[in-house]
Design a protein around this motif. Structure first.
Motif, PDB file in Angstrom:
ATOM      1  N   ASP A 221       0.703  -1.103  -0.007  1.00 47.85           N
ATOM      2  CA  ASP A 221       0.023  -0.056   0.038  1.00 47.85           C
ATOM      3  C   ASP A 221       0.763   1.324  -0.015  1.00 47.85           C
ATOM      4  O   ASP A 221       2.131   1.150   0.130  1.00 47.85           O
ATOM      5  N   ARG A 222       0.158   2.258   0.136  1.00 51.80           N
ATOM      6  CA  ARG A 222       0.975   3.724  -0.226  1.00 51.80           C
ATOM      7  C   ARG A 222       1.738   4.018   1.131  1.00 51.80           C
ATOM      8  O   ARG A 222       2.801   4.715   0.970  1.00 51.80           O
ATOM      9  N   HIS A 223       1.484   3.511   2.190  1.00 51.91           N
ATOM     10  CA  HIS A 223       2.492   3.541   3.431  1.00 51.91           C
ATOM     11  C   HIS A 223       3.424   2.534   3.595  1.00 51.91           C
ATOM     12  O   HIS A 223       4.261   2.739   4.262  1.00 51.91           O
ATOM     13  N   GLY A 224       3.675   1.828   2.648  1.00 53.17           N
ATOM     14  CA  GLY A 224       4.708   0.849   2.455  1.00 53.17           C
ATOM     15  C   GLY A 224       4.343  -0.445   3.163  1.00 53.17           C
ATOM     16  O   GLY A 224       5.240  -1.513   3.491  1.00 53.17           O
ATOM     17  N   HIS A 225       3.151  -0.679   3.658  1.00 50.15           N
ATOM     18  CA  HIS A 225       2.708  -1.919   4.281  1.00 50.15           C
ATOM     19  C   HIS A 225       2.500  -3.149   3.155  1.00 50.15           C
ATOM     20  O   HIS A 225       1.812  -2.843   2.350  1.00 50.15           O
ATOM     21  N   ASP A 247       3.976  -4.674   8.608  1.00 52.05           N
ATOM     22  CA  ASP A 247       4.418  -3.421   8.583  1.00 52.05           C
ATOM     23  C   ASP A 247       5.560  -3.171   7.955  1.00 52.05           C
ATOM     24  O   ASP A 247       6.556  -3.863   8.025  1.00 52.05           O
ATOM     25  N   ASN A 249       7.852  -0.868   8.202  1.00 50.92           N
ATOM     26  CA  ASN A 249       9.112  -0.584   8.940  1.00 50.92           C
ATOM     27  C   ASN A 249       9.521  -1.553   9.867  1.00 50.92           C
ATOM     28  O   ASN A 249      10.532  -2.102   9.675  1.00 50.92           O
ATOM     29  N   ARG A 254       0.940  -6.469  11.486  1.00 47.84           N
ATOM     30  CA  ARG A 254       0.136  -5.234  12.090  1.00 47.84           C
ATOM     31  C   ARG A 254      -1.111  -5.869  12.311  1.00 47.84           C
ATOM     32  O   ARG A 254      -1.570  -5.423  13.481  1.00 47.84           O
ATOM     33  N   ASP A 273      -8.235   3.427  -0.796  1.00 54.52           N
ATOM     34  CA  ASP A 273      -7.406   2.374   0.199  1.00 54.52           C
ATOM     35  C   ASP A 273      -8.433   1.366   0.632  1.00 54.52           C
ATOM     36  O   ASP A 273      -8.455   0.920   1.981  1.00 54.52           O
ATOM     37  N   GLN A 290      -6.910  -0.609   7.686  1.00 57.33           N
ATOM     38  CA  GLN A 290      -6.966  -1.151   9.274  1.00 57.33           C
ATOM     39  C   GLN A 290      -7.358  -2.691   9.425  1.00 57.33           C
ATOM     40  O   GLN A 290      -7.362  -2.839  10.584  1.00 57.33           O
ATOM     41  N   GLU A 337      -0.015   4.956  -5.403  1.00 57.36           N
ATOM     42  CA  GLU A 337       1.206   4.614  -4.936  1.00 57.36           C
ATOM     43  C   GLU A 337       1.373   3.209  -4.306  1.00 57.36           C
ATOM     44  O   GLU A 337       0.500   2.691  -4.364  1.00 57.36           O
ATOM     45  N   GLY A 338       2.532   2.672  -4.204  1.00 56.86           N
ATOM     46  CA  GLY A 338       2.646   1.597  -3.766  1.00 56.86           C
ATOM     47  C   GLY A 338       2.975   0.456  -4.805  1.00 56.86           C
ATOM     48  O   GLY A 338       3.139   0.928  -6.000  1.00 56.86           O
TER      49      GLY A 338
END
Length: 348
Positions: A221-225, A247, A249, A254, A273, A290, A337-338
């Motif tokens: 995803d766009r957050h890098g997850h 996750d 990071n 997660r 999303d 989420q 993104e992602g």
């Protein structure tokens, strides 16, 4: 229909069914066939849209088909040998098509449809997986514990990673599409119960044991997850599954969304999303980033195909009984993104 439909440059949804390719559009809420093309053989792997908008399909009779947006030949079908079950043709920006050989190694077909002999890249390894082409480097999973990186810029392919030095070592068979993370690492789902990331040198970046077998491809995803489906079949218990979010990071789980049946379907991420995927009970799920369910839809056969956003507010899946289903959804397009889908692509 274990493979997702693809969308061509004209916005047509293309599927393979019972030895034919069909190009479809939606007309007043119903599918309309724009053209069809007879293959007369099963296509086990994914259909591929090349960078120039043309289509490739590798059929069970060993012929590679190349078609334009009107369903006409780019070149006459080329004999390239029997296809592997998960592999897909890879087309570079010059129009060369790379085919994973059933006997091992890699074959190249030039833009005029002429296969180069001998093999473009000699190897005993069977690359039974879709690849990822980044610049001149082609990343491919194999049936032994390695992902390979091949330089395809010359007259023959050259291995970039040294497997004797354990570069590209992932520890198991890889049949799925790699995903490219924002930091340049290559994320792969090992067919056992592992997700692995390799850095550009081929060294292990991280490794995570999963709560079940991973049969689909990772998406990011766009957050890098990272999101992957899992299949769980404990001895003496009813098989189940879920969608797992890793996750980006910490590289730890997660959240996990549980399903009542195994998940072999690769999710697709929309621009709002939402993740869309199916399970083997015939249920399609829409889940946010989420892990909260937005809706589900029940069908009469298992949903093993990846999801595909084929038009604004339209997500499509193939069912095991040969049916294509298209559902209304909130996403207008793929996430910008992602790495939001398992569709094969070529990066500069």
């Amino acid at each position: 229909m274990k493979n997702a439909p693809v969308v061509d440059v004209a916005g047509r949804c293309i599927v393979c069914h019972q030895g034919r390719l069909y190009a479809l559009i939606e007309d007043q809420g119903r599918p309309r066939v724009i053209w069809d093309y007879v293959i007369n053989a099963h296509v086990p792997g994914p259909l591929v849209i090349a960078p120039d908008g043309t289509l490739r399909a590798h059929a069970a009779d060993g012929l590679l088909h190349a078609l334009n947006a009107e369903g006409k030949h780019v070149f006459l079908p080329a004999q390239v040998g029997e296809p592997l079950g998960w592999a897909a043709p890879i087309v570079d920006r010059a129009g060369n098509t790379f085919v994973c050989s059933y006997e091992g190694g890699l074959l190249r077909v030039d833009p005029q449809g002429k296969p180069a002999r001998p093999l473009f890249f000699r190897s005993r390894r069977k690359f039974d997986a879709p690849g990822l082409l980044v610049g001149n480097l082609l990343y491919l999973g194999s049936e032994d514990p390695y992902v390979v990186a091949i330089d395809v810029s010359g007259p023959s392919g050259e291995a970039v990673w040294n497997t004797t030095a354990e570069q590209g070592l992932v520890g198991g068979c890889v049949n799925s599409s790699p995903a490219l993370a924002a930091d340049g690492s290559i994320v792969v789902a090992v067919r056992g119960e592992t997700v692995v990331a390799l850095d550009p040198s081929g060294s292990l970046a991280w490794r995570l044991d999963m709560p079940g077998q991973v049969l689909g491809s990772p998406v990011i995803d766009r957050h890098g997850h990272i999101h992957v489906g899992v299949s769980q079949a404990p001895w003496g218990k009813t098989p189940s599954g879920g969608l797992v979010c890793i996750d980006g990071n910490s590289h730890r789980v997660r959240w996990q969304y549980e399903t009542r049946a195994p998940v072999e379907s690769t999710p697709v991420i929309g621009d709002d999303d939402v993740l869309y995927f199916g399970d083997n009970s015939g249920l399609v799920h829409a889940v946010d980033l989420q892990g909260k369910v937005q809706w589900t839809a029940q069908f009469e056969a298992a949903v093993r195909s990846p999801g595909a956003l084929i038009a604004p507010h339209r997500v499509a899946f193939g069912l095991d009984n040969g049916t294509l289903v298209v559902l209304e959804c909130s996403s207008k397009a793929l996430a910008a993104e992602g790495w939001p889908s398992s569709q094969i692509r070529v990066l500069p």
